[in-house]
Design a protein around this motif. Structure first.
Motif, PDB file in Angstrom:
ATOM      1  N   GLY A  45       0.777  -1.226   0.000  1.00 39.82           N
ATOM      2  CA  GLY A  45       0.000   0.000   0.000  1.00 39.82           C
ATOM      3  C   GLY A  45       0.808   1.274   0.000  1.00 39.82           C
ATOM      4  O   GLY A  45       0.300   2.329   0.398  1.00 39.82           O
ATOM      5  N   LEU A  46       2.070   1.214  -0.411  1.00 42.88           N
ATOM      6  CA  LEU A  46       2.922   2.399  -0.502  1.00 42.88           C
ATOM      7  C   LEU A  46       3.448   2.532  -1.926  1.00 42.88           C
ATOM      8  O   LEU A  46       3.786   1.536  -2.563  1.00 42.88           O
ATOM      9  N   SER A  47       3.555   3.758  -2.393  1.00 44.95           N
ATOM     10  CA  SER A  47       4.049   3.993  -3.752  1.00 44.95           C
ATOM     11  C   SER A  47       5.531   3.645  -3.859  1.00 44.95           C
ATOM     12  O   SER A  47       6.260   3.586  -2.860  1.00 44.95           O
ATOM     13  N   TYR A  48       5.949   3.437  -5.089  1.00 47.70           N
ATOM     14  CA  TYR A  48       7.374   3.205  -5.358  1.00 47.70           C
ATOM     15  C   TYR A  48       8.205   4.365  -4.829  1.00 47.70           C
ATOM     16  O   TYR A  48       9.251   4.167  -4.204  1.00 47.70           O
ATOM     17  N   ALA A  50       7.586   6.522  -2.427  1.00 44.55           N
ATOM     18  CA  ALA A  50       7.643   6.554  -0.963  1.00 44.55           C
ATOM     19  C   ALA A  50       8.596   5.499  -0.437  1.00 44.55           C
ATOM     20  O   ALA A  50       9.406   5.761   0.467  1.00 44.55           O
ATOM     21  N   ARG A  51       8.526   4.310  -1.028  1.00 47.96           N
ATOM     22  CA  ARG A  51       9.391   3.224  -0.551  1.00 47.96           C
ATOM     23  C   ARG A  51      10.856   3.491  -0.894  1.00 47.96           C
ATOM     24  O   ARG A  51      11.747   3.219  -0.085  1.00 47.96           O
ATOM     25  N   MET A  52      11.100   4.017  -2.067  1.00 46.50           N
ATOM     26  CA  MET A  52      12.473   4.345  -2.450  1.00 46.50           C
ATOM     27  C   MET A  52      13.061   5.403  -1.526  1.00 46.50           C
ATOM     28  O   MET A  52      14.191   5.271  -1.040  1.00 46.50           O
ATOM     29  N   TYR A  53      12.284   6.457  -1.259  1.00 49.16           N
ATOM     30  CA  TYR A  53      12.772   7.523  -0.382  1.00 49.16           C
ATOM     31  C   TYR A  53      13.046   6.978   1.019  1.00 49.16           C
ATOM     32  O   TYR A  53      14.093   7.260   1.619  1.00 49.16           O
ATOM     33  N   SER A  54      12.112   6.203   1.545  1.00 56.78           N
ATOM     34  CA  SER A  54      12.285   5.661   2.893  1.00 56.78           C
ATOM     35  C   SER A  54      13.520   4.778   2.987  1.00 56.78           C
ATOM     36  O   SER A  54      14.276   4.841   3.964  1.00 56.78           O
ATOM     37  N   CYS A  55      13.741   3.950   1.975  1.00 55.93           N
ATOM     38  CA  CYS A  55      14.912   3.064   1.997  1.00 55.93           C
ATOM     39  C   CYS A  55      16.213   3.864   1.975  1.00 55.93           C
ATOM     40  O   CYS A  55      17.178   3.519   2.671  1.00 55.93           O
ATOM     41  N   GLN A  56      16.247   4.925   1.196  1.00 54.11           N
ATOM     42  CA  GLN A  56      17.451   5.763   1.150  1.00 54.11           C
ATOM     43  C   GLN A  56      17.726   6.386   2.516  1.00 54.11           C
ATOM     44  O   GLN A  56      18.866   6.366   2.997  1.00 54.11           O
ATOM     45  N   ARG A  57      16.690   6.939   3.142  1.00 55.66           N
ATOM     46  CA  ARG A  57      16.876   7.580   4.450  1.00 55.66           C
ATOM     47  C   ARG A  57      17.194   6.553   5.537  1.00 55.66           C
ATOM     48  O   ARG A  57      18.044   6.782   6.399  1.00 55.66           O
ATOM     49  N   LEU A  58      16.498   5.424   5.497  1.00 56.64           N
ATOM     50  CA  LEU A  58      16.748   4.384   6.506  1.00 56.64           C
ATOM     51  C   LEU A  58      18.162   3.833   6.406  1.00 56.64           C
ATOM     52  O   LEU A  58      18.803   3.560   7.433  1.00 56.64           O
ATOM     53  N   ASN A  59      18.668   3.660   5.182  1.00 55.84           N
ATOM     54  CA  ASN A  59      20.024   3.134   5.035  1.00 55.84           C
ATOM     55  C   ASN A  59      21.069   4.107   5.582  1.00 55.84           C
ATOM     56  O   ASN A  59      22.107   3.686   6.100  1.00 55.84           O
ATOM     57  N   ARG A  60      20.817   5.408   5.477  1.00 54.50           N
ATOM     58  CA  ARG A  60      21.727   6.396   6.069  1.00 54.50           C
ATOM     59  C   ARG A  60      21.729   6.269   7.590  1.00 54.50           C
ATOM     60  O   ARG A  60      22.788   6.268   8.233  1.00 54.50           O
ATOM     61  N   VAL A  61      20.540   6.183   8.159  1.00 50.27           N
ATOM     62  CA  VAL A  61      20.437   6.018   9.615  1.00 50.27           C
ATOM     63  C   VAL A  61      21.035   4.671  10.035  1.00 50.27           C
ATOM     64  O   VAL A  61      21.716   4.574  11.057  1.00 50.27           O
ATOM     65  N   LEU A  62      20.801   3.652   9.232  1.00 49.80           N
ATOM     66  CA  LEU A  62      21.339   2.322   9.516  1.00 49.80           C
ATOM     67  C   LEU A  62      22.860   2.328   9.520  1.00 49.80           C
ATOM     68  O   LEU A  62      23.497   1.747  10.412  1.00 49.80           O
ATOM     69  N   ALA A  63      23.467   2.985   8.541  1.00 45.10           N
ATOM     70  CA  ALA A  63      24.936   3.051   8.482  1.00 45.10           C
ATOM     71  C   ALA A  63      25.485   3.757   9.716  1.00 45.10           C
ATOM     72  O   ALA A  63      26.431   3.273  10.361  1.00 45.10           O
ATOM     73  N   ASP A  64      24.897   4.891  10.079  1.00 45.32           N
ATOM     74  CA  ASP A  64      25.377   5.633  11.243  1.00 45.32           C
ATOM     75  C   ASP A  64      25.135   4.860  12.538  1.00 45.32           C
ATOM     76  O   ASP A  64      25.945   4.922  13.475  1.00 45.32           O
ATOM     77  N   THR A 164       8.963  11.105   5.789  1.00 38.22           N
ATOM     78  CA  THR A 164       8.274   9.839   5.496  1.00 38.22           C
ATOM     79  C   THR A 164       6.806   9.915   5.912  1.00 38.22           C
ATOM     80  O   THR A 164       5.955   9.270   5.286  1.00 38.22           O
ATOM     81  N   ALA A 165       6.507  10.694   6.940  1.00 36.06           N
ATOM     82  CA  ALA A 165       5.101  10.895   7.325  1.00 36.06           C
ATOM     83  C   ALA A 165       4.349  11.608   6.205  1.00 36.06           C
ATOM     84  O   ALA A 165       3.209  11.255   5.883  1.00 36.06           O
ATOM     85  N   GLU A 166       4.977  12.597   5.594  1.00 36.80           N
ATOM     86  CA  GLU A 166       4.353  13.318   4.487  1.00 36.80           C
ATOM     87  C   GLU A 166       4.059  12.394   3.305  1.00 36.80           C
ATOM     88  O   GLU A 166       3.081  12.575   2.589  1.00 36.80           O
ATOM     89  N   LEU A 167       4.916  11.392   3.124  1.00 36.81           N
ATOM     90  CA  LEU A 167       4.751  10.456   2.011  1.00 36.81           C
ATOM     91  C   LEU A 167       3.819   9.301   2.360  1.00 36.81           C
ATOM     92  O   LEU A 167       3.604   8.411   1.536  1.00 36.81           O
ATOM     93  N   GLY A 168       3.297   9.293   3.578  1.00 30.04           N
ATOM     94  CA  GLY A 168       2.348   8.255   3.981  1.00 30.04           C
ATOM     95  C   GLY A 168       2.962   6.978   4.510  1.00 30.04           C
ATOM     96  O   GLY A 168       2.255   5.987   4.722  1.00 30.04           O
ATOM     97  N   ASP A 169       4.284   6.973   4.726  1.00 26.75           N
ATOM     98  CA  ASP A 169       4.953   5.764   5.238  1.00 26.75           C
ATOM     99  C   ASP A 169       4.918   5.790   6.766  1.00 26.75           C
ATOM    100  O   ASP A 169       5.899   6.134   7.432  1.00 26.75           O
TER     101      ASP A 169
END
Length: 203
Positions: A45-48, A50-64, A164-169
Motif C-alpha cells: 500500500g505504498l508507492s514506489y 515513498a518506498r524508495m525515499y524511505s529506503c534511502q533515508r533508513l540506510n543512512r540512519v542504519l549506516a550511522d 516519510t510521514a508526508e509520504l504516507g509511510d
C-alpha cells in the motif's frame, strides 16, 4: 538411497560431489539478483517513490547506527578511571540497544523492498560520523564523541520521520520516532549526565 532426479553441480576444481552425498558445494558464486539502491514491488500500500525515499533515508540512519554501535563497543572496552565499572556496564547496555536498532532498521528496509546496507566497508562509505582515533582517548572525549554521534543520528531521524510521514509511510515514521529517536534521546541523557562536573561529597 540416491535420488536419480538429483543432479550434481560442479564445484571449484575437477571433482564434483556425488548426488545425495554429504559433501558441501563449495566456492559458489552467483549473479547479483537485486542491486543496492533499488526497491522491488511489494503489495504493502505504498508507492514506489515513498518506498524508495524511505529506503534511502533508513540506510543512512542504519549506516550511522552501525558505526555508533561500534563506537559504544570500542569505548566499553577502552574505558578508564574511577567510573570504569559503571561506564563499562552502561556503554555495553547502550551498545546492545543500538544493535537491536540495527536489525530493526535493516528489516524495515527489506520489508519495503529495498536492500539494507550490511558490509562494514559499505557502511564506512555511507556514514556521516567521523572516524575516531585508533588509540585510546580520554574518558570525557570518548563520551563527547558518543554524544555527537547520537546528535547526528537524531537530526537525521527527525528530518526523515517528518518526510516519510508526508509520504504516507507510517511504519517508517513510527520506527524512527518510537525507537531510533526515543532510544537516542534516552542514551544521550545518560551520557551527558556523566559529563557534569559536580562534587561527590560536599556542596
Amino acid at each position: 538411497m540416491t535420488d536419480k532426479n538429483v543432479k550434481a553441480r560442479p564445484v571449484s576444481g575437477s571433482s564434483r560431489p556425488a548426488a545425495g552425498g554429504s559433501q558441501p558445494w563449495l566456492h559458489q558464486r552467483g549473479e547479483v539478483i537485486q542491486e543496492y539502491g533499488t526497491v522491488k514491488q511489494f503489495p504493502i500500500g505504498l508507492s514506489y517513490e515513498a518506498r524508495m525515499y524511505s529506503c534511502q533515508r533508513l540506510n543512512r540512519v542504519l549506516a550511522d547506527t552501525q558505526i555508533l554501535y561500534g563506537l559504544y563497543k570500542k569505548h566499553h572496552w577502552l574505558m578508564r578511571g574511577a567510573t570504569f565499572y559503571q561506564l563499562h556496564l552502561v556503554l555495553d547496555k547502550h551498545a546492545g540497544d543500538q544493535l537491536e536498532l540495527v536489525d530493526t532498521l535493516a528489516e524495515r528496509v527489506q520489508s519495503l523492498g529495498g536492500v539494507a546496507v550490511g558490509d562494514p566497508r559499505h557502511v564506512a562509505e555511507l556514514t556521516s560520523i567521523p572516524r575516531p582515533p585508533d588509540g585510546v582517548e580520554e574518558v570525557p572525549a570518548m563520551l563527547s564523541r558518543l554524544l555527537e554521534a547520537h546528535e547526528s543520528i537524531l537530526v537525521q531521524a527527525h528530518d526523515a520521520a517528518a518526510r516519510t510521514a508526508e509520504l504516507g509511510d507510517d511504519g517508517t515514521n513510527d520506527l524512527l520516532v518510537s525507537q531510533v529517536i526515543r532510544t537516542g534521546e534516552l542514551q544521550s541523557w545518560f551520557l551527558a549526565e556523566h559529563l557534569v562536573d559536580t562534587p561527590l561529597v560536599r556542596a
